[in-house]
Design a protein around this motif. Sequence first.
Motif, PDB file in Angstrom:
ATOM      1  N   ARG A 134       0.646  -1.233   0.222  1.00  0.00           N
ATOM      2  CA  ARG A 134       0.043  -0.104   0.028  1.00  0.00           C
ATOM      3  C   ARG A 134       1.017   1.336  -0.008  1.00  0.00           C
ATOM      4  O   ARG A 134       0.292   2.354  -0.096  1.00  0.00           O
ATOM      5  N   TRP A 135       2.152   1.062   0.215  1.00  0.00           N
ATOM      6  CA  TRP A 135       2.870   2.330   0.193  1.00  0.00           C
ATOM      7  C   TRP A 135       3.978   2.272  -1.232  1.00  0.00           C
ATOM      8  O   TRP A 135       4.073   1.458  -1.732  1.00  0.00           O
ATOM      9  N   ASP A 136       4.594   3.482  -1.309  1.00  0.00           N
ATOM     10  CA  ASP A 136       5.461   3.802  -2.371  1.00  0.00           C
ATOM     11  C   ASP A 136       6.516   4.505  -2.017  1.00  0.00           C
ATOM     12  O   ASP A 136       6.721   5.290  -1.700  1.00  0.00           O
ATOM     13  N   VAL A 139       6.644  -1.713   1.360  1.00  0.00           N
ATOM     14  CA  VAL A 139       7.542  -1.948   2.364  1.00  0.00           C
ATOM     15  C   VAL A 139       7.973  -3.416   2.742  1.00  0.00           C
ATOM     16  O   VAL A 139       7.140  -4.098   2.550  1.00  0.00           O
TER      17      VAL A 139
END
Length: 171
Positions: A134-136, A139
């Motif tokens: 969900r992160w850029d 993770v």
Amino acid sequence: MHAKDILIDGFSRIREEVHATVEGLGPDELSARPSPDTNSIAWLVWHLTRVQDDHMADAFGLEQVWLSQDWEKRFGLDLPRRDTGYGHSPAKVARVRVGSGELLTGYYDAVHEQSLDALRGLAAKDLERVVDERWDPPVTLGVRLVSVLSDDLQHIGQAAYLRGLIQSAAA
């Protein structure tokens, strides 16, 4: 020294600080808040433990100790089952009250044991595995573990400081 040994040492230091901060305090001291908008020792320790439990279980494909060992029922908080305290309002912080420090340290110890079991089985290549897309950038396990370690150390430092304030005011 292997990365997993450093992580085990770091998480073990959190356990030591949790015990040092909580032991000897009664329910009123654990729930004391310097102002209505601040956190209590009980909330800080519960929250750091919930975050560790939630994030480690997710990263390693385990069940949360909170649910699998009935800590949710033992605490009996008026909060959603999977609540970790993230984004709590002052009213929700006030809901985290405990009858004893042993409840907090007992839960932390159970989470700590599950965390250590997971960490003992780590290989260096495991730290590169993506655990949250969900992160850029996404993770990795290594980043997630350092994040949990950092968050927990900050919160136990806050709780220890609060203990000093409470004890100083009582003296």
